[in-house]
Structures are given as C-alpha cells and as structure tokens.
Scaffold this motif. Sequence first.
Motif: not given
Length: 354
Positions: A11-31
């Motif tokens: 997430g985060g206080v950033s204009s890239e909040y939504e991108v972070s969610l998609q990145s995190a989903y893939n990290v969480l799924q694949n770790i």
Amino acid sequence: MSRIKLAVLFGGVSSEYEVSLQSAYNVLQNIPQERYEVFPVGITKSGRWLYFPGSYEMVRDGSWKTHPDCVGCSISPDRSRRGIVKFLPDGTTSCVKIDAAFPVLHGKNGEDGTVQGLLDLAGIPYVGCGVLSSACCMDKVVTKVLLEQAGIQTAPFLWFSKGDIDRLDAYKKEIARDLGYPCFVKPANAGSSVGITKVKREEELRDAVLLAFTHDDKVLVEKAMVGQEVECAVLGNRQLITGIPGEILSESEFYDYDAKYVSQSPTVVPARLSPALLDQVQETAKRAFAVLGCTGLSRIDFFVGEFGICLNEINTLPGFTSISMYSKMMEAAGIPYGELLDRLVDLALERAAE
C-alpha cells in the motif's frame, strides 16, 4: 527448522498505492510457504498501518483494510523489539518479532529511503536498496549527476526548483538552445511516469512544469531520446547477475502510467537487439547499479538508438505484478518467480550479516 518470519509491507502514501497492492498480491501468493511465515502489513493512502490477517484476494481487490480482524500496528524502532507492534482492541499491545521485511512499496514513502531508514533503526533486514541508494535513485536529478560523473550516458537535461518558477522565461531560452522540442518535463521525485508531460512546443511548457510541481518541488527537463525502450533486471549485492533485457513496445506517446498499467503496452523478452548490444546493456546496468550503491535488486531502463545506450532511470523496487518486467526478465534468465523472491530475502539477510 523454523520458518523465517517475513513482514510484507504494501500500500502506502503514494500515487502508486494501487500498483503496490497488485505487486504485494503476487508476492504473497508466490513466496515459498514452506520456508516463510508471512506477516502482511498494509499502509492505507492516509498513512495508517494495519496488520492484515485476511485472504490475499482482499489485497488484490483493494478491500483488505475492511477486514474485521485488522488491527493498528507499527514497526518499532526499538531494537529490543525488532518487530511489529500490534495495538489490540482491548488497549494492550503485543509484539511479533520478525526476521526480515519485504517492502513491496512503490514510489514516495516506500522506495525513497524513508521506510528503509525505519527498518535500519529497528535492526530489521529488508529486501532492496539501502537508505542512500534508494533516495538517490528516486531523485532523477541526483541519479543523472552521479551517473554522468561515472561516464554513463543519460539524456541532456536541466532542472530547477519551485522557487525558480518566476524565471521560467529565462529557462525557456536554455531549453530551446540546449534541449530543443519535443522534450520531457518530469517531477524529479515520482514513480511510474506520474506527472510527466511530453512538451512539443514552447507554449506547452508552463502547464507541464506546473503539473510536475504538483508531485514534487524539483522539476527535470530532458531532451527527448528517440530509440528503443529497453529494460534490464539486476540482482545481487556484490556479485551481480542480470536478467535477459526486455523491450517495451509502447503504443502511447511515451511509456506513462496508463501505458504500463491500464492499456498495458506489449513487451518482448529478449529485447530486439544484437547480442553485442544486449551484452552492453547488461554490463552498463551492472555498472550503474554499483555506482548508485544499489543492493538486492533494481530495474534499469535505457533508450537504445543511433546515440548508443542512454540510461533513462533506475527503479529500486520495481513492480512485481503479473505483467511486470523485472520478474519476466529474471525468469527468462532461468530464475522463476518463487525462487526470485527467495533469493531476494537471502540477499537481505546476507547484507545484514556483513
């Protein structure tokens, strides 16, 4: 053997909040679950930190913060805690000690050295670059100055701060003389091509500058480099390896946020370059990585054309979404997604042990 306790920040206080969610989903799924005990920590757009115990699908669809079992939390800078402090509903606290953190945070307040500094204070190893290299690579002006000192070509440029806006007419003369049109106007500190304008004539310059200033108080103006857009993934601390360079086949005026994440411009791996040029891109990427003091990982972007190889920017926490280039380039080099995540945590632990 006990599993590694890994905090995944998203997430985060950033204009890239939504991108972070998609990145995190893939990290969480694949770790690799057999090696890691994962503790997801989400940061809302307003800056609230929440320990998230729910389904990873809620991260992907953005509803994660509505989970009834979310509780406020923070990373304690107190090294005796070395972990996540949870603020429980009954007014008490509990602390979960963690072994490492993966800040899956893009742009400001996540990729710029701020979170890295907090984790350093806490004594928690983390994936990616340290404070100084994160801050330097986030600032496009600082990046260009350091690279040019090292003899690595970047696009001709000039920059000015918000306090110089009254001198814009004077800068217009320099831009016309030294850069020409079209040129690119960018906030010095922002990610994913946010706030960038391709300026085709002088009359468009002021609006482009004012837009860039809504994202940062320093503006970069660059000569437009016409060539192939090539990216290279670098992995390692001191012993560096690279992925197979890829190429962006952008159908937009330039590779902006919409082209990356909305219309999703096509990409190819390997890039359409000769073997000699591919080698040169990889060697230049490793050199730039070292010059900027990077560790763990970075994606390094280039223009390749008649002018040779021109470094565009360095991204110290590139996207990990299903369409992101970093993991694609590493997979082409023989490192699949799950193994890549495992290696990144190992590199974090290795750096902390030095």
